[in-house]
Scaffold this active site. Structure first.
Site, PDB file in Angstrom:
ATOM      1  N   SER A   1     -17.081 -14.227 -33.167  1.00  0.00           N
ATOM      2  CA  SER A   1     -17.765 -14.567 -34.411  1.00  0.00           C
ATOM      3  C   SER A   1     -19.268 -14.663 -34.216  1.00  0.00           C
ATOM      4  O   SER A   1     -19.740 -15.148 -33.181  1.00  0.00           O
ATOM      5  CB  SER A   1     -17.234 -15.904 -34.925  1.00  0.00           C
ATOM      6  OG  SER A   1     -17.999 -16.360 -36.016  1.00  0.00           O
TER       7      SER A   1
ATOM      8  N   TYR B   1     -22.163 -11.324 -39.584  1.00  0.00           N
ATOM      9  CA  TYR B   1     -22.601 -11.687 -40.926  1.00  0.00           C
ATOM     10  C   TYR B   1     -24.026 -11.187 -41.076  1.00  0.00           C
ATOM     11  O   TYR B   1     -24.882 -11.495 -40.232  1.00  0.00           O
ATOM     12  CB  TYR B   1     -22.586 -13.209 -41.123  1.00  0.00           C
ATOM     13  CG  TYR B   1     -21.216 -13.802 -41.300  1.00  0.00           C
ATOM     14  CD1 TYR B   1     -20.388 -13.410 -42.343  1.00  0.00           C
ATOM     15  CD2 TYR B   1     -20.755 -14.790 -40.434  1.00  0.00           C
ATOM     16  CE1 TYR B   1     -19.130 -13.979 -42.510  1.00  0.00           C
ATOM     17  CE2 TYR B   1     -19.500 -15.361 -40.604  1.00  0.00           C
ATOM     18  CZ  TYR B   1     -18.696 -14.952 -41.643  1.00  0.00           C
ATOM     19  OH  TYR B   1     -17.457 -15.512 -41.808  1.00  0.00           O
TER      20      TYR B   1
ATOM     21  N   THR C   1     -17.920  -8.560 -41.642  1.00  0.00           N
ATOM     22  CA  THR C   1     -17.140  -9.325 -42.620  1.00  0.00           C
ATOM     23  C   THR C   1     -17.776  -9.145 -43.994  1.00  0.00           C
ATOM     24  O   THR C   1     -18.951  -9.470 -44.178  1.00  0.00           O
ATOM     25  CB  THR C   1     -17.129 -10.808 -42.245  1.00  0.00           C
ATOM     26  OG1 THR C   1     -16.519 -10.942 -40.964  1.00  0.00           O
ATOM     27  CG2 THR C   1     -16.353 -11.618 -43.261  1.00  0.00           C
TER      28      THR C   1
ATOM     29  N   LYS D   1     -14.131  -5.694 -42.348  1.00  0.00           N
ATOM     30  CA  LYS D   1     -13.090  -6.726 -42.449  1.00  0.00           C
ATOM     31  C   LYS D   1     -13.201  -7.460 -43.780  1.00  0.00           C
ATOM     32  O   LYS D   1     -14.274  -7.935 -44.136  1.00  0.00           O
ATOM     33  CB  LYS D   1     -13.246  -7.724 -41.307  1.00  0.00           C
ATOM     34  CG  LYS D   1     -12.268  -8.892 -41.371  1.00  0.00           C
ATOM     35  CD  LYS D   1     -12.278  -9.711 -40.091  1.00  0.00           C
ATOM     36  CE  LYS D   1     -11.342 -10.905 -40.198  1.00  0.00           C
ATOM     37  NZ  LYS D   1     -11.876 -11.971 -41.068  1.00  0.00           N
TER      38      LYS D   1
ATOM     39  N   HIS E   1      -9.445 -13.493 -45.331  1.00  0.00           N
ATOM     40  CA  HIS E   1     -10.186 -14.506 -44.584  1.00  0.00           C
ATOM     41  C   HIS E   1      -9.311 -15.753 -44.385  1.00  0.00           C
ATOM     42  O   HIS E   1      -9.794 -16.892 -44.475  1.00  0.00           O
ATOM     43  CB  HIS E   1     -11.471 -14.852 -45.352  1.00  0.00           C
ATOM     44  CG  HIS E   1     -12.646 -15.225 -44.488  1.00  0.00           C
ATOM     45  ND1 HIS E   1     -13.836 -14.536 -44.494  1.00  0.00           N
ATOM     46  CD2 HIS E   1     -12.824 -16.211 -43.579  1.00  0.00           C
ATOM     47  CE1 HIS E   1     -14.701 -15.105 -43.657  1.00  0.00           C
ATOM     48  NE2 HIS E   1     -14.102 -16.124 -43.074  1.00  0.00           N
TER      49      HIS E   1
END
Lengths: 358, 358, 358, 358
Positions: free
Chosen positions: A107, A129, A155, A228, A252
């Protein structure tokens, strides 16, 4: 409690190892948690039609994703702040994944730096992100490439953060000593009556991102792009057209849009729309080896698991994560034997049939 | 209890602020409350298929109804006797609505006069029950026009009052000091073993009203006519033919005909039947911003909320109502961001798909 | 407990007025009571689509069955042993029915003689079980005609008695002083580990009866024949062909074949098969006026109610039965007003729509 | 507790007669026991449409399987280790079955030898697991033929053992004094943290068996071959093509592949695929006579019952098994009377109709 023998028992056991704030952060879904529950229920609705008298003395659980081999059709989903579960955090998760031959998606909001976590011989992707600060975003992508991550997993379902009301009530933030390690200059704030992470997203992340921005992203990095958070066939087609090399069907983990369709329910239409042009993965609700088999039968190339990894990590660090993976491996192995599938390629759509009755 | 962060928490909290008789009057449905429950369940049955990678950095929640702008696609449903919840009653509700830029429909059975409540710069409608006394009815309509209400919202689903058995057991009537302020000469009676309101309806309201009476109603008032309480496509078409300018799909919050179809389930067929000729609104079961989004995706121009406003009013007067509205506003805003809808016009039917499986 | 205001409250209250053996006998269904529960659930599955702005100032609840008028589309179903509920038994039930203008079907297994119960100005039918002893059977039919019963209602779903396990455990039999009053020479036996009524059926009733026997039955009586216990369209057609003048769609209140289709679910296909040639009635699960309306919308001319009458009888004798009927009358009246149906003829199939979603 | 009057009461009572390890072994299903529960639920989903006014004074419950007559369409399913329930174990079961005129399938894993259990005048089949040791397997088949078993019932759904987690936690193995009597040289091991039976399967059974091996099996025995564990139409066709004389539709009582389709739900498609070429039986979830009738209506020639036999055995040895059978016989007899079926041949598909609504 005895030694846990399945993922549900790990979930139960993990509650003793986590602060209430961390447990709530990990386990909660958005708003009324309808989608969180439906992700699981969707798997129970799918019934299996096993095939008999196939030679299943050897089972081959290996596959490849984006040309890279995996011993299992499994990746660890990107999950923020893993040091909340165990001091070794993402490093332990990565070591367990690599040792088991499964993938890992790190992440952006990891509590270990991507350099600490990197294991260049393994299938590791960096989850991105896109921040308002394009320089920061570019730096993240470049670092990921430099230390050997194999793909950028963007994402797309979080232009704003979903409302997880338990975090809001807890005024969720990171405890002293933890921070988003890849984002040296930024902090998860403490916000009055609010989830700090919600505030972080509102301040830092860019809700203006569109398909066009995928061109920019691909222009700054040679890494293949994985999208994603897709739940519609038309979006999946668009992802292909804009250059994505793989798609992750995901809501998510029920943490963004409550009321969204269960991931498994969205899968078949997306597989049909993509029509083999890119690989399709999915996450959301996987707790058993039979769940992996059902997802593959509905067209997924592999699946991602999230929360169970955190339960393993909380209970026993790297060894806990390794055990979670090996439990799923064993269950998938048995499920393949019992459905007459010596290899993943044998898991076809005739094995599943949506139960329209209940 | 902490500060409420959603409408369900307001409902819970309001129980401490209301007499049992008022709580029962507000919360109950007709007979076995099947429709009351189904109004909510219908929203959970609808699953969302969100669209990704749309620029949602600015969200536009504003709309117009009958040509008048609203900051939100939201009106306060007509509800009787709001002074049971708070001494400021309908006045507080109206001020909160106006300040938030949402509409309000004032009930014939308000405990404040329409003159006290009127805020001519706001979208306010007057909800009408046609009484047997046509003179009284005409007077109500004329007063509404005189003080600036923008439409007459005729409730058509109550030729007799639905049986709310809790009211019957409580022998519901207004406590001393409260009365139906717009109906100076009439009182809600106290009836032995009976809801006083049921008796009032039987005595005063006219169950002989038909579509033809809409001509009379339109002849005595220049205000546009909104028909509230339609659950069938053919009735919706008739409403259009008889001059209605908008339709509210409603089962009266489950308080009239128990067993009636859930409002949300009735919506799509009515939207199709009306085919754009008039605006279609709906109420019944809205508790989350995603519910508003679902209703709009199924064709509603706006929605009305009822009971949650009373919970806000009971807990904290005008400020409570304002908070209820702002919670919904925030939730709708997040829901639009997460479904890729920068404006209400972007909320199309592809976002919803009736779940036929559960 | 306050004065009961609906049939469920009567059911609750009746438990204080009945011996456990009588309560079990009345309330139980066959085997696992799946059909007993499904009879009720079937009504909740049907949703109403009410019609608005119809003049419903006068409602006409009257109808006729076999040419005889009723004030309500309602008959009391044949139920054995009503003196278990109240000393006045079937006499009280008959007086209440007649006074309300509804029909009554007297059971072969009544605890009052058909002569005691007869009220020749009322719609009374005699329910017949064909015994092995044809002479006895003929005598029953002749007596029924002689004292003014208007039809023979032949129960066809009980060639053997259904297994009601509570009766089996209770070794159900009649207490001292009660007997099957129309069957002077026969007694309900006491059987070890067995329901006495089950034994009675096995000993006395004739499981060899076929459609052909309807010819014999019609040859010994001028009374019209009603066939009760039909659940299939082909059987309904056969009933018409063999001379029946009316059909009662029924699964015997879930007391015979557990797992049988709910009565309401069976209704529409039978109405379609019969195609207007005879009148179709139904029973099973009616507890609300809306249930009556739903049955009529699905094609029933009238409905029969069973157990609720016994609860009224147990609580308050004839007055209790009268109150049960008046509660249903009031509820049906309100339901007709709220669906826009001034008369029973206005209750058409557009009002109902089977809910395929839950 | 009173004398049990149905199979559910036997299940309840048996808990007092069994060790926790034996109870868990008998009652558990694989993983989350979804299929275990769905096997039962499938029967409740099927609704019956009974036929009336058929002469049912005599009911014929007899049938034949593979040319051999049975008094009931019922066989005892193969179940391992019956001496865990009662010292007489499989001998008691066999005597009860023979005395009732029903069939019995003796498990390879019986705790009595096939010679002790054999009753050559009865319908007895030998259930076979093909071991890696072909000599052992051949010896089992030859012994079965020698002592009069009438068919080899090959279980094909267990290339590996299903994961029954209760057994895993209990480290299930046989207590001292019990062993797999037909397998003199082999033992169910005691395995740390593992079901001993799971280990046995992994060590001894052959997961390489394919359809081709049916040729070998038929070459070493003159006995007809029954294939047990089919859940797909294409597999059923293959079984016919490879010489099977009967098929048992089964998911192994929910003990192998959790998530597999309920047996009853799989039945109709298999019956259609086989198209009368061989006899089709089923097991899984049968607890009532109506369940047998439903299975026959969906095309089964007969059914097998498993766990209830063990409950009868535990409670009262041979007499308990006899009572279980007689309870089912009585219930089937009543169910046939109540559906208008004097013989099994009268039980046609018009009696059942899958309920699509719940």
């Amino acid at each position: 409690m005895h030694h846990p023998i399945n993922l549900f028992e790990y979930e139960h056991l993990a509650k003793e190892h986590l602060s209430q704030m961390a447990l709530d952060y990990y386990s909660s879904g958005a708003w009324d948690e309808v989608t969180l529950r439906d992700n699981r229920a969707a798997f129970e609705r799918v019934k299996l039609h096993p095939r008999m008298l196939v030679d299943v003395s050897d089972r081959y659980l290996n596959t490849s994703i984006l040309g890279q081999s995996l011993k299992l059709p499994l990746l660890i989903a990107p999950m923020a702040f893993q040091c909340l579960a165990h001091p070794d955090g993402e490093v332990a998760t990565a070591l367990a994944a690599a040792s088991a031959g499964v993938g890992m998606v790190l992440s952006t909001l990891a509590t270990k730096t991507m350099e600490e976590v990197a294991l260049p011989n393994s299938l590791q992707w960096f989850q991105l992100y896109i921040h308002k600060d394009r320089g920061l975003t570019r730096a993240l992508v470049e670092r990921a490439n430099a230390v050997g991550y194999k793909a950028i997993c963007l994402t797309v379902d979080a232009p704003v953060l979903g409302r997880r009301e338990r975090d809001q009530r807890n005024q969720f933030t990171l405890p002293p000593g933890l921070h988003a390690a890849n984002l040296a200059t930024l902090n998860i704030p403490h916000a009055q009556g609010e989830s700090g992470l919600f505030t972080y997203f509102a301040q830092q992340l860019n809700p203006a991102i569109t398909w066009r921005d995928l061109e920019w992203l691909q222009s700054i990095s040679p890494l293949p792009l994985v999208i994603k958070g897709i739940l519609r066939g038309d979006d999946a087609v668009r992802a292909v057209e804009y250059g994505a090399k793989a798609i992750v069907v995901s809501n998510h983990g029920g943490r963004q849009l409550d009321g969204a369709i269960a991931s498994l329910d969205a899968l078949a239409a997306i597989v049909a729309a993509v029509d083999g042009r890119v690989e399709v993965l999915m996450d959301g609700g996987i707790r058993r080896g039979t769940d992996i088999l059902k997802a593959i039968a509905l067209g997924a190339k592999a699946v991602l698991i999230g929360r169970p990894v955190l339960w393993g990590l909380a209970v026993n660090g790297k060894a806990g994560v390794s055990h979670i993976i090996s439990l799923l491996q064993h269950e998938l192995d048995v499920a393949m034997a019992l459905t007459g599938c010596p290899s993943l390629e044998d898991i076809d759509s005739s094995l599943v049939q949506l139960d329209l009755k209940s």
